[in-house]
Design an enzyme around this catalytic site. Structure first.
Site, PDB file in Angstrom:
ATOM      1  N   PHE A 113      -6.519  -3.328 -10.108  1.00 19.11           N
ATOM      2  CA  PHE A 113      -5.158  -3.840  -9.888  1.00 19.11           C
ATOM      3  C   PHE A 113      -4.158  -2.733  -9.602  1.00 19.11           C
ATOM      4  O   PHE A 113      -2.954  -2.948  -9.660  1.00 19.11           O
ATOM      5  CB  PHE A 113      -4.708  -4.670 -11.102  1.00 19.11           C
ATOM      6  CG  PHE A 113      -5.598  -5.853 -11.367  1.00 19.11           C
ATOM      7  CD1 PHE A 113      -5.518  -6.986 -10.579  1.00 19.11           C
ATOM      8  CD2 PHE A 113      -6.550  -5.817 -12.378  1.00 19.11           C
ATOM      9  CE1 PHE A 113      -6.359  -8.078 -10.800  1.00 19.11           C
ATOM     10  CE2 PHE A 113      -7.396  -6.894 -12.610  1.00 19.11           C
ATOM     11  CZ  PHE A 113      -7.299  -8.037 -11.813  1.00 19.11           C
ATOM     12  N   LEU A 114      -4.655  -1.510  -9.341  1.00 20.93           N
ATOM     13  CA  LEU A 114      -3.731  -0.392  -9.125  1.00 20.93           C
ATOM     14  C   LEU A 114      -2.954  -0.565  -7.825  1.00 20.93           C
ATOM     15  O   LEU A 114      -3.424  -1.183  -6.872  1.00 20.93           O
ATOM     16  CB  LEU A 114      -4.466   0.947  -9.136  1.00 20.93           C
ATOM     17  CG  LEU A 114      -5.539   1.259  -8.092  1.00 20.93           C
ATOM     18  CD1 LEU A 114      -4.940   1.698  -6.770  1.00 20.93           C
ATOM     19  CD2 LEU A 114      -6.454   2.332  -8.629  1.00 20.93           C
ATOM     20  N   ARG A 115      -1.749   0.000  -7.848  1.00 25.07           N
ATOM     21  CA  ARG A 115      -0.912  -0.032  -6.642  1.00 25.07           C
ATOM     22  C   ARG A 115      -0.881   1.364  -6.043  1.00 25.07           C
ATOM     23  O   ARG A 115      -0.794   2.351  -6.784  1.00 25.07           O
ATOM     24  CB  ARG A 115       0.538  -0.409  -7.003  1.00 25.07           C
ATOM     25  CG  ARG A 115       0.722  -1.818  -7.460  1.00 25.07           C
ATOM     26  CD  ARG A 115       2.032  -1.974  -8.203  1.00 25.07           C
ATOM     27  NE  ARG A 115       2.063  -1.113  -9.390  1.00 25.07           N
ATOM     28  CZ  ARG A 115       3.099  -0.966 -10.185  1.00 25.07           C
ATOM     29  NH1 ARG A 115       4.221  -1.599  -9.933  1.00 25.07           N
ATOM     30  NH2 ARG A 115       3.041  -0.180 -11.246  1.00 25.07           N
ATOM     31  N   LEU A 145      10.472  -9.658  -6.073  1.00 25.67           N
ATOM     32  CA  LEU A 145      11.484 -10.544  -5.504  1.00 25.67           C
ATOM     33  C   LEU A 145      12.457  -9.738  -4.655  1.00 25.67           C
ATOM     34  O   LEU A 145      13.634 -10.059  -4.565  1.00 25.67           O
ATOM     35  CB  LEU A 145      12.226 -11.293  -6.626  1.00 25.67           C
ATOM     36  CG  LEU A 145      11.424 -12.363  -7.366  1.00 25.67           C
ATOM     37  CD1 LEU A 145      12.225 -12.979  -8.497  1.00 25.67           C
ATOM     38  CD2 LEU A 145      10.949 -13.469  -6.401  1.00 25.67           C
ATOM     39  N   THR A 175     -12.597  -5.183  -3.548  1.00 24.39           N
ATOM     40  CA  THR A 175     -12.166  -6.584  -3.533  1.00 24.39           C
ATOM     41  C   THR A 175     -13.105  -7.379  -2.629  1.00 24.39           C
ATOM     42  O   THR A 175     -13.242  -7.073  -1.444  1.00 24.39           O
ATOM     43  CB  THR A 175     -10.716  -6.691  -3.027  1.00 24.39           C
ATOM     44  OG1 THR A 175      -9.911  -5.863  -3.854  1.00 24.39           O
ATOM     45  CG2 THR A 175     -10.203  -8.121  -3.087  1.00 24.39           C
ATOM     46  N   CYS A 190      -3.835  -4.304   1.310  1.00 23.33           N
ATOM     47  CA  CYS A 190      -4.292  -5.355   0.392  1.00 23.33           C
ATOM     48  C   CYS A 190      -3.700  -6.737   0.664  1.00 23.33           C
ATOM     49  O   CYS A 190      -4.440  -7.669   0.967  1.00 23.33           O
ATOM     50  CB  CYS A 190      -3.991  -4.930  -1.038  1.00 23.33           C
ATOM     51  SG  CYS A 190      -4.712  -3.325  -1.414  1.00 23.33           S
ATOM     52  N   GLY A 243       3.227  -5.160   3.495  1.00 20.87           N
ATOM     53  CA  GLY A 243       2.220  -4.524   4.341  1.00 20.87           C
ATOM     54  C   GLY A 243       1.149  -3.946   3.441  1.00 20.87           C
ATOM     55  O   GLY A 243       0.969  -4.395   2.313  1.00 20.87           O
ATOM     56  N   LYS A 281       4.846   1.521   2.100  1.00 17.76           N
ATOM     57  CA  LYS A 281       5.781   1.504   0.972  1.00 17.76           C
ATOM     58  C   LYS A 281       6.020   2.957   0.569  1.00 17.76           C
ATOM     59  O   LYS A 281       5.315   3.852   1.063  1.00 17.76           O
ATOM     60  CB  LYS A 281       5.226   0.678  -0.183  1.00 17.76           C
ATOM     61  CG  LYS A 281       4.002   1.249  -0.854  1.00 17.76           C
ATOM     62  CD  LYS A 281       3.641   0.362  -2.007  1.00 17.76           C
ATOM     63  CE  LYS A 281       2.792   1.081  -3.017  1.00 17.76           C
ATOM     64  NZ  LYS A 281       2.517   0.256  -4.175  1.00 17.76           N
TER      65      LYS A 281
END
Ligand code: UGA
Length: 429
Positions: free
Chosen positions: A150-152, A248, A121, A258, A255, A319
């Site tokens: 766009f991976l998490r 939401l 990025t 990114c 955190g 997470k």
């Protein structure tokens, strides 16, 4: 096709393993010698569901290779991905030295025309500089492209195999068609654009998702004031397809490596091009403020003070399903509670090793029940499934006081109340 991937962090390693799975010859490069040595011995240095299996398969099938040598990796490679880290600087901008370093090393080892793809990025103004660096060190022609990721974390492999979209920023027909060919086996929408727009899509996507989280956290604060339910409000919003139901979830805020970094970087980038992105600064401020807001909740739940209270923190990673604690909410939260005199007992299914580097002088447990023994309050920080399915009857017997402060609105408040717990969520009654 031979591909080189520079950088073997989350993005690089997942990218390399995924393309190896599709039968390409992939060479992962890193300047970190011990890391490359571990990867060669099939040790993945962080926890990411499905990644070890995919990497080991690639290594065993002799499709995935690791090296510290750019020369070896770039020999006959048609595409080289730059996936190195872009840590944040103090002023919010990215530290782009790894990207520039990679560009220089690529140039010094370029033997044939290659498509150089930036996946890290980066600010949308970087392409000119990367091109300049490569041209300084080689006369070999190359094509520059951008393929933002766009991976998490926690679902990186799944996201790479089934992406929401593949964005290809290309400056030449050659780069465009080669990257389309490479991504052919992966199902998902394609968007072809210029490199600047591709990089701006990545910035804007993360800023928008961060905005959704700070927005819902602000609404949750109002819910706390008026006694409304943020769970129902999120549901009510999500039923509108224009809003969508994801991101939401109110709680301790965002955190990770990114969202915090990318929002600061976009603010700094906007400033550089003459725009004061005050709105995004506010998003960041709301997020930072969530820690103090939550500390107040913990204090209140503990009867006004946490001094000498034994507090059990469940979850340390930023997470669930990851061992990553970068910008994890657990770190500033624990530091603040400790400063106020609390005794911290922490438990996480995967992040303890990483957390130990970031937080000192607290007790770490692998067994949540041992962490809960004689505790004054259970504080849920990361929503690992393991914590939802705890035996709360057993927990209630072990704890000194039956207090729960849920930083992710994750636990079953009704069930906990039935068991005699005093439950506190964020915008949740
Ligand atoms: C994020 C983006 O979701 C990815 O698309 C992007 O590729 C990645 O950044 C990146 O730039 O590399 P990631 O940081 O792995 O991915 O994690 P997310 O799942 O987006 O969660 C980020 C943070 O937001 C976590 O701390 C999470 O707890 C928090 N969050 C998420 C909330 O507080 N509420 C929500 O409703 C959703």
């Amino acid at each position: 096709m031979k591909i080189a991937v520079i950088g073997t962090g989350y993005v690089g390693l997942v990218t390399a393993a995924v393309f190896a799975r599709f039968g390409h010859q992939v060479w992962g490069v890193d300047i970190d010698k011990p890391k490359i040595k571990s990867l060669k011995s099939k040790i993945v240095p962080f926890y990411e569901p499905g990644l070890k299996k995919l990497a080991v398969e690639g290594i065993d099938r002799k499709k995935l290779h690791f090296t510290t040598s750019y020369k070896k990796a770039l020999k006959d490679a048609k595409i080289v991905f730059i996936c190195v880290g872009t840590p944040a600087k103090r002023n919010g901008e990215y530290n782009l030295s790894y990207v520039f370093g990679a560009a220089k090393s690529i140039a010094q080892n370029l033997k044939r025309n290659t498509v150089v793809v930036i996946k890290s990025t980066v600010p949308p103004s970087i392409n000119k500089k990367v091109k300049k660096i490569i041209k300084k060190y080689t006369d070999v022609s190359f094509d520059l492209a951008s393929c933002p990721e766009f991976l998490r974390e926690g679902s990186a492999v799944k996201d790479s195999l089934h992406p929401s979209r593949i964005v290809i920023g290309a400056e030449s027909e050659k780069a465009k068609s080669l990257l389309l060919k490479l991504h052919k086996p992966i199902v998902g929408s394609r968007l072809i654009t210029d490199t600047k727009s591709a990089q701006m899509i990545k910035y804007a996507a993360n800023a928008f998702l961060a905005t959704k989280i700070s927005f819902i956290n602000t609404i949750a604060r109002i819910c706390d004031e008026i006694g409304a339910s943020i769970d129902d409000i999120s549901k009510g919003l999500g039923l509108d397809p224009r809003i969508g139901k994801s991101f939401l979830k109110a709680g301790l805020g965002y955190g990770g490596s990114c969202f915090p970094k990318d929002t600061w970087a976009l603010v700094a980038f906007a400033k550089k091009v003459g725009y004061d992105f005050a709105f995004l600064k506010q998003v960041d401020q709301v997020n930072q403020g969530q820690i103090d807001y939550f500390v107040k909740k913990v204090k209140k739940a503990c009867g006004g003070s946490v001094k000498d209270k034994r507090l059990t923190i469940l979850g340390l990673s930023f997470k669930p399903n990851t061992s990553d604690v970068r910008e994890a909410r657990s770190v500033p939260l624990i530091k603040k509670l400790k400063k106020m005199g609390a005794k911290i007992y922490a438990c996480d299914p995967a992040a303890t090793r990483e957390a130990k580097k970031a937080i000192k002088n607290i007790k770490f447990f692998t067994d949540p029940y041992k962490a809960l023994k004689n505790s004054n309050a259970l504080i849920l920080v990361t929503e690992w499934e393991e914590f939802k399915s705890l035996d709360f009857k057993k927990a209630a017997k072990l704890m000194k006081e039956k207090i729960v402060v849920d930083g992710r609105n994750f636990l079953d408040s009704k069930k906990l109340k039935e068991l005699g717990f005093r439950y506190n969520g964020v915008g949740r009654q």
